[in-house]
Design a protein around this motif. Structure first.
Motif, PDB file in Angstrom:
ATOM      1  N   ALA A   1       0.828  -1.205   0.000  1.00 53.23           N
ATOM      2  CA  ALA A   1       0.000   0.000   0.000  1.00 53.23           C
ATOM      3  C   ALA A   1       0.861   1.253   0.000  1.00 53.23           C
ATOM      4  N   LEU A   2       1.961   1.229   0.794  1.00 53.26           N
ATOM      5  CA  LEU A   2       2.855   2.388   0.853  1.00 53.26           C
ATOM      6  C   LEU A   2       3.598   2.589  -0.459  1.00 53.26           C
ATOM      7  N   GLU A   3       3.912   1.500  -1.133  1.00 54.70           N
ATOM      8  CA  GLU A   3       4.573   1.607  -2.436  1.00 54.70           C
ATOM      9  C   GLU A   3       3.653   2.272  -3.463  1.00 54.70           C
ATOM     10  N   LEU A   4       2.381   1.965  -3.372  1.00 54.20           N
ATOM     11  CA  LEU A   4       1.422   2.495  -4.357  1.00 54.20           C
ATOM     12  C   LEU A   4       0.945   3.901  -4.014  1.00 54.20           C
ATOM     13  N   SER A   5       0.944   4.251  -2.715  1.00 51.10           N
ATOM     14  CA  SER A   5       0.461   5.574  -2.313  1.00 51.10           C
ATOM     15  C   SER A   5       1.259   6.083  -1.115  1.00 51.10           C
ATOM     16  N   ALA A   6       2.108   7.072  -1.361  1.00 51.59           N
ATOM     17  CA  ALA A   6       2.922   7.636  -0.282  1.00 51.59           C
ATOM     18  C   ALA A   6       2.073   8.391   0.733  1.00 51.59           C
ATOM     19  N   ALA A   7       0.872   8.815   0.318  1.00 53.90           N
ATOM     20  CA  ALA A   7       0.003   9.599   1.209  1.00 53.90           C
ATOM     21  C   ALA A   7      -0.467   8.791   2.415  1.00 53.90           C
ATOM     22  N   LEU A   8      -0.377   7.468   2.324  1.00 54.52           N
ATOM     23  CA  LEU A   8      -0.821   6.617   3.432  1.00 54.52           C
ATOM     24  C   LEU A   8       0.201   6.534   4.566  1.00 54.52           C
ATOM     25  N   LYS A   9       1.387   7.071   4.365  1.00 56.65           N
ATOM     26  CA  LYS A   9       2.426   6.999   5.397  1.00 56.65           C
ATOM     27  C   LYS A   9       1.962   7.621   6.712  1.00 56.65           C
ATOM     28  N   ASP A  10       1.291   8.755   6.577  1.00 59.64           N
ATOM     29  CA  ASP A  10       0.886   9.480   7.784  1.00 59.64           C
ATOM     30  C   ASP A  10      -0.216   8.774   8.560  1.00 59.64           C
ATOM     31  N   GLU A  11      -0.847   7.761   7.959  1.00 56.66           N
ATOM     32  CA  GLU A  11      -1.951   7.075   8.610  1.00 56.66           C
ATOM     33  C   GLU A  11      -1.500   5.875   9.444  1.00 56.66           C
ATOM     34  N   LEU A  12      -0.244   5.483   9.302  1.00 64.69           N
ATOM     35  CA  LEU A  12       0.214   4.271   9.979  1.00 64.69           C
ATOM     36  C   LEU A  12       0.073   4.356  11.495  1.00 64.69           C
ATOM     37  N   ALA A  13       0.570   5.444  12.042  1.00 62.70           N
ATOM     38  CA  ALA A  13       0.596   5.552  13.507  1.00 62.70           C
ATOM     39  C   ALA A  13      -0.789   5.671  14.104  1.00 62.70           C
ATOM     40  N   SER A  14      -1.739   6.214  13.365  1.00 64.11           N
ATOM     41  CA  SER A  14      -3.070   6.466  13.916  1.00 64.11           C
ATOM     42  C   SER A  14      -4.102   5.400  13.548  1.00 64.11           C
ATOM     43  N   GLU A  15      -3.733   4.444  12.716  1.00 60.64           N
ATOM     44  CA  GLU A  15      -4.692   3.412  12.295  1.00 60.64           C
ATOM     45  C   GLU A  15      -4.961   2.449  13.454  1.00 60.64           C
ATOM     46  N   SER A  16      -6.186   2.455  13.950  1.00 60.63           N
ATOM     47  CA  SER A  16      -6.532   1.640  15.125  1.00 60.63           C
ATOM     48  C   SER A  16      -6.519   0.150  14.815  1.00 60.63           C
ATOM     49  N   ASN A  17      -6.745  -0.224  13.569  1.00 60.77           N
ATOM     50  CA  ASN A  17      -6.768  -1.639  13.218  1.00 60.77           C
ATOM     51  C   ASN A  17      -5.388  -2.287  13.270  1.00 60.77           C
TER      52      ASN A  17
END
Length: 231
Positions: A194-210
């Protein structure tokens, strides 16, 4: 003098008569030549009488009319097929516009809806119109994760990835489902994808409750601590 005048008159009359005779003879010969040539031509083409001429002319004319009729009939058939195809395209385009308008309104409703069950119903309506819509499948999976239906969510994102293997959010939601189902290695692999396909998801890692179950995993901490490594 009288005798001389008489002689000249007689000579003029003889000359005029001679010219008339020659003209008549030439005209007769020309007519004969024409008749002979026409008869010869008719013999060559196998026409022996005026009746044959009439019949053959009718035959040739009828054949040509049939050819022209067939040609124009073919043109009309082609035109009819083109018009039918164009009509179908117009109807299909109108249906696409109607579907697009309806789906747009459904997405707006889903964005405003608070109840998870109602959201799922809205996504199902979208999927009825566009059964393979990867966004609808992915967002429905996200909502299923919120209500604890992790296995169903994983099944949906797998279906979405079959339709579009380059959709980053599908890999993200798949990782979420796998993390909740304790499939750690699979979850980490899908996070990386997912990170390879979309760099914008980097900021969501720390806050993703799942991803709560991945917090103690060293590889996950590497991802959150040095994201540029996977950018």
């Amino acid at each position: 003098m009288k005798a001389e005048v008489t002689e000249k008159v007689v000579a003029a009359k003889l000359e005029a008569s001679d010219r008339a005779i020659r003209y008549t003879t030439d005209t007769t010969n020309n007519i004969f030549y024409i008749i002979t040539a026409t008869a010869s031509l008719l013999v060559l083409v196998g026409w022996k009488s005026l009746r044959d001429i009439k019949e053959n002319v009718e035959l040739i004319t009828g054949k040509r009319v049939e050819e022209l009729t067939a040609e124009y009939e073919n043109r009309l058939n082609n035109m009819e097929a083109a018009l039918k195809k164009r009509s179908e395209q117009i109807v299909a385009a109108q249906q696409d516009i109607s579907n697009s308008t309806l789906v747009h309104s459904l997405w707006m409703r889903a964005g405003l809806e608070i109840n998870d069950q109602e959201k799922i119903k809205i996504y199902d309506q979208i999927l009825e119109i566009y059964p393979g819509d990867v966004e609808a499948l992915t967002y429905k999976a996200d909502t299923l994760l919120d209500i604890g239906e992790d296995s169903r969510a994983l099944s949906l994102v797998n279906q979405a990835l079959q339709n579009d293997s380059e959709y980053a959010m599908a890999y993200w939601q798949k990782a979420c489902a796998e993390a909740k189902l304790d499939l750690v290695n699979e979850a980490l692999a899908d996070i990386k994808k997912a990170l390879e396909l979309s760099a914008a998801l980097k900021d969501e890692l720390a806050s993703e409750s799942n991803f709560e179950k991945l917090r103690d995993c060293q590889e996950f901490n590497v991802l959150t601590g040095d994201l540029d490594l996977y950018a």
